[in-house]
Design a protein around this motif. Structure first.
Motif, mmCIF file in Angstrom:
data_model
loop_
_atom_site.group_PDB
_atom_site.id
_atom_site.type_symbol
_atom_site.label_atom_id
_atom_site.label_comp_id
_atom_site.label_asym_id
_atom_site.label_seq_id
_atom_site.Cartn_x
_atom_site.Cartn_y
_atom_site.Cartn_z
ATOM 1 N N PHE A 75 3.058 -1.042 5.961
ATOM 2 C CA PHE A 75 2.873 -1.802 4.725
ATOM 3 C C PHE A 75 3.729 -3.056 4.719
ATOM 4 C CE2 PHE A 75 4.606 -2.742 0.494
ATOM 5 C CZ PHE A 75 3.459 -3.276 -0.076
ATOM 6 N N ALA A 79 2.380 -6.726 4.383
ATOM 7 C CA ALA A 79 2.860 -7.488 3.223
ATOM 8 C C ALA A 79 3.470 -8.815 3.649
ATOM 9 C CB ALA A 79 3.869 -6.667 2.437
ATOM 10 N N HIS A 82 1.104 -11.539 3.290
ATOM 11 C CA HIS A 82 0.927 -12.034 1.925
ATOM 12 C C HIS A 82 1.901 -13.170 1.632
ATOM 13 C CE1 HIS A 82 -1.944 -9.112 0.174
ATOM 14 N NE2 HIS A 82 -1.515 -8.366 1.166
ATOM 15 N N THR A 108 -3.712 -3.534 2.954
ATOM 16 C CA THR A 108 -2.488 -3.556 2.153
ATOM 17 C C THR A 108 -2.479 -2.420 1.140
ATOM 18 O OG1 THR A 108 -2.341 -5.959 2.382
ATOM 19 C CG2 THR A 108 -1.068 -4.950 0.604
#
Length: 151
Positions: A75, A79, A82, A108
């Motif tokens: 994750f 992330a 992002h 995600t």
């Protein structure tokens, strides 16, 4: 004497794979403000948590801890994309940018919700494992006889 090493079979991993897919679909459908997709995503997420619960009951605490850690690392890696921006990543890769944005959004959400679920069930198992070990002071207070008689 034969030593048997327990290994995971595909049937033990199936609930985890299904729940990961359910979380991914739920994550992609949460983008709209409409009520029906949100309710559908909620139902899918609940079904995903159930799948992780089924998986968690079939594996050891150690395996569940390793899975949880791996999912959190996954994750955090996704992330990081992002921070750059999903549209930027989608534009940098050849092909349809919207497809990459939706795929990264699904990954995600799937890694986040699976990691949270696995960590929660690991916590439940750890809590359940430690409830039988009371502190010595509490054992005396809960009915153990003392050196002083009440005759």
């Amino acid at each position: 004497m034969h030593v048997v090493i327990p290994t995971l079979t595909r049937t033990e991993r199936l609930p985890l794979v299904v729940s990961f897919a359910l979380f991914a679909v739920a994550g992609v459908t949460t983008g709209s403000d409409a009520l029906a997709p949100t309710l559908g995503a909620t139902v899918l997420a609940i079904a995903g948590v159930y799948g992780v619960a089924r998986y968690a009951t079939r594996v050891s605490r150690r395996t569940l801890a390793h899975l949880s850690l791996a999912l959190w690392i996954g994750f955090l890696a996704v992330a990081g994309l992002h921070a750059v921006g999903l549209e930027t990543v989608g534009a940098a890769v050849p092909g349809a940018a919207d497809t990459y944005v939706r795929s990264l959004t699904a990954i995600t959400w799937a890694t986040l919700l699976t990691a949270c679920s696995a960590t929660a069930f690991l916590g439940f198992r750890e809590y359940g494992a430690s409830t039988g070990a009371d502190a010595p002071e509490e054992q005396v207070l809960e009915g153990e006889t003392s050196d002083y008689s009440t005759r």
